[in-house]
Motif scaffolding. Structure first.
Motif, mmCIF file in Angstrom:
data_model
loop_
_atom_site.group_PDB
_atom_site.id
_atom_site.type_symbol
_atom_site.label_atom_id
_atom_site.label_comp_id
_atom_site.label_asym_id
_atom_site.label_seq_id
_atom_site.Cartn_x
_atom_site.Cartn_y
_atom_site.Cartn_z
ATOM 1 N N GLY A 6 3.742 -7.862 -7.702
ATOM 2 C CA GLY A 6 3.471 -8.799 -6.615
ATOM 3 C C GLY A 6 4.080 -8.450 -5.287
ATOM 4 O O GLY A 6 3.884 -7.370 -4.755
ATOM 5 N N THR A 7 4.836 -9.377 -4.753
ATOM 6 C CA THR A 7 5.426 -9.244 -3.434
ATOM 7 C C THR A 7 6.371 -8.050 -3.353
ATOM 8 O O THR A 7 6.413 -7.363 -2.338
ATOM 9 C CB THR A 7 6.192 -10.534 -3.060
ATOM 10 O OG1 THR A 7 5.277 -11.619 -3.133
ATOM 11 C CG2 THR A 7 6.765 -10.449 -1.671
ATOM 12 N N VAL A 8 7.081 -7.768 -4.426
ATOM 13 C CA VAL A 8 8.005 -6.626 -4.427
ATOM 14 C C VAL A 8 7.225 -5.330 -4.243
ATOM 15 O O VAL A 8 7.609 -4.469 -3.446
ATOM 16 C CB VAL A 8 8.844 -6.600 -5.726
ATOM 17 C CG1 VAL A 8 9.662 -5.327 -5.810
ATOM 18 C CG2 VAL A 8 9.732 -7.827 -5.816
ATOM 19 N N ARG A 9 6.124 -5.183 -4.938
ATOM 20 C CA ARG A 9 5.287 -3.988 -4.804
ATOM 21 C C ARG A 9 4.785 -3.858 -3.357
ATOM 22 O O ARG A 9 4.815 -2.776 -2.777
ATOM 23 C CB ARG A 9 4.105 -4.046 -5.765
ATOM 24 C CG ARG A 9 3.236 -2.805 -5.723
ATOM 25 C CD ARG A 9 2.019 -2.879 -6.645
ATOM 26 N NE ARG A 9 2.393 -2.985 -8.029
ATOM 27 C CZ ARG A 9 2.090 -4.013 -8.820
ATOM 28 N NH1 ARG A 9 1.401 -5.026 -8.343
ATOM 29 N NH2 ARG A 9 2.463 -4.036 -10.068
ATOM 30 N N THR A 10 4.352 -4.963 -2.784
ATOM 31 C CA THR A 10 3.864 -4.951 -1.399
ATOM 32 C C THR A 10 4.975 -4.551 -0.441
ATOM 33 O O THR A 10 4.761 -3.731 0.465
ATOM 34 C CB THR A 10 3.295 -6.331 -1.012
ATOM 35 O OG1 THR A 10 2.219 -6.637 -1.901
ATOM 36 C CG2 THR A 10 2.803 -6.351 0.421
ATOM 37 N N LEU A 11 6.163 -5.087 -0.624
ATOM 38 C CA LEU A 11 7.295 -4.728 0.242
ATOM 39 C C LEU A 11 7.644 -3.249 0.115
ATOM 40 O O LEU A 11 7.921 -2.583 1.119
ATOM 41 C CB LEU A 11 8.518 -5.589 -0.085
ATOM 42 C CG LEU A 11 8.431 -7.049 0.343
ATOM 43 C CD1 LEU A 11 9.617 -7.838 -0.203
ATOM 44 C CD2 LEU A 11 8.367 -7.155 1.859
ATOM 45 N N LEU A 12 7.620 -2.716 -1.098
ATOM 46 C CA LEU A 12 7.925 -1.299 -1.287
ATOM 47 C C LEU A 12 6.868 -0.410 -0.640
ATOM 48 O O LEU A 12 7.179 0.645 -0.079
ATOM 49 C CB LEU A 12 8.064 -0.976 -2.772
ATOM 50 C CG LEU A 12 9.317 -1.544 -3.441
ATOM 51 C CD1 LEU A 12 9.255 -1.361 -4.954
ATOM 52 C CD2 LEU A 12 10.571 -0.903 -2.869
ATOM 53 N N ARG A 13 5.620 -0.840 -0.685
ATOM 54 C CA ARG A 13 4.556 -0.062 -0.039
ATOM 55 C C ARG A 13 4.685 -0.136 1.486
ATOM 56 O O ARG A 13 4.486 0.855 2.180
ATOM 57 C CB ARG A 13 3.189 -0.536 -0.511
ATOM 58 C CG ARG A 13 2.902 -0.064 -1.929
ATOM 59 C CD ARG A 13 1.537 -0.451 -2.384
ATOM 60 N NE ARG A 13 1.278 0.125 -3.689
ATOM 61 C CZ ARG A 13 0.073 0.373 -4.145
ATOM 62 N NH1 ARG A 13 -0.993 0.099 -3.421
ATOM 63 N NH2 ARG A 13 -0.089 0.904 -5.342
ATOM 64 N N LEU A 14 5.013 -1.306 2.016
ATOM 65 C CA LEU A 14 5.225 -1.433 3.460
ATOM 66 C C LEU A 14 6.428 -0.614 3.908
ATOM 67 O O LEU A 14 6.422 -0.031 4.996
ATOM 68 C CB LEU A 14 5.374 -2.900 3.852
ATOM 69 C CG LEU A 14 4.100 -3.732 3.766
ATOM 70 C CD1 LEU A 14 4.406 -5.207 4.005
ATOM 71 C CD2 LEU A 14 3.056 -3.224 4.749
ATOM 72 N N GLU A 15 7.438 -0.577 3.082
ATOM 73 C CA GLU A 15 8.600 0.259 3.362
ATOM 74 C C GLU A 15 8.172 1.728 3.443
ATOM 75 O O GLU A 15 8.593 2.467 4.336
ATOM 76 C CB GLU A 15 9.638 0.067 2.265
ATOM 77 C CG GLU A 15 10.886 0.896 2.409
ATOM 78 C CD GLU A 15 11.826 0.655 1.258
ATOM 79 O OE1 GLU A 15 12.846 -0.032 1.462
ATOM 80 O OE2 GLU A 15 11.542 1.131 0.135
ATOM 81 N N GLY A 16 7.295 2.149 2.524
ATOM 82 C CA GLY A 16 6.769 3.512 2.562
ATOM 83 C C GLY A 16 6.020 3.792 3.847
ATOM 84 O O GLY A 16 6.160 4.863 4.449
#
Length: 127
Positions: A6-16
């Motif tokens: 969920g949100t954690v995956r999205t945050l990690l992708r935005l961080e990338g």
């Protein structure tokens, strides 16, 4: 280790995305080399995929080593402190590669196989 959801995956992708854009921007600003040098080195960390020839567990270990930010951080510091702009440029290209990988979902590999990452399973539709 549970994959991110969920949100954690999205945050990690935005961080990338942020790392990719900042690293590429810094390369443009400070590197003495052009886009040819960038293109030549951008996919170099993916040579670690050859580790999978020795099996999933070995492949994950060999792949993960150049796909963490530790290497480019150390190399970048060395470039800034004493090795110079070429070293810094290599570090920025390396971190840009990792950032783009994270953005598109290629996370650090789990020993179950190439498709299993800390960002979730590659090639599986997300609900």
């Amino acid at each position: 280790m549970q994959p991110a959801t969920g949100t954690v995956r999205t945050l990690l992708r935005l961080e990338g995305l942020a790392v990719f854009l900042l690293s590429t921007g810094a390369y443009v600003q400070w590197s003495q080399h052009g886009w040819g040098f960038y293109a030549l080195l951008f996919l170099a960390p993916d040579l670690s995929l050859l580790g999978y020839l020795a099996g999933a567990r070995a492949g994950a270990i060999v792949y993960n080593i150049p796909h963490t930010y530790i290497g480019p951080a150390v190399l970048g510091a060395a470039g800034l402190l004493w090795l110079g702009p070429t070293t810094l440029g290599v570090a920025l290209i390396w971190s840009a590669h990792i950032g783009l990988d994270r953005l598109v979902g290629y996370g650090l590999k789990l020993p179950e196989g190439f498709r299993f990452t800390h960002l979730g399973r590659i090639g599986v539709a997300k609900a």
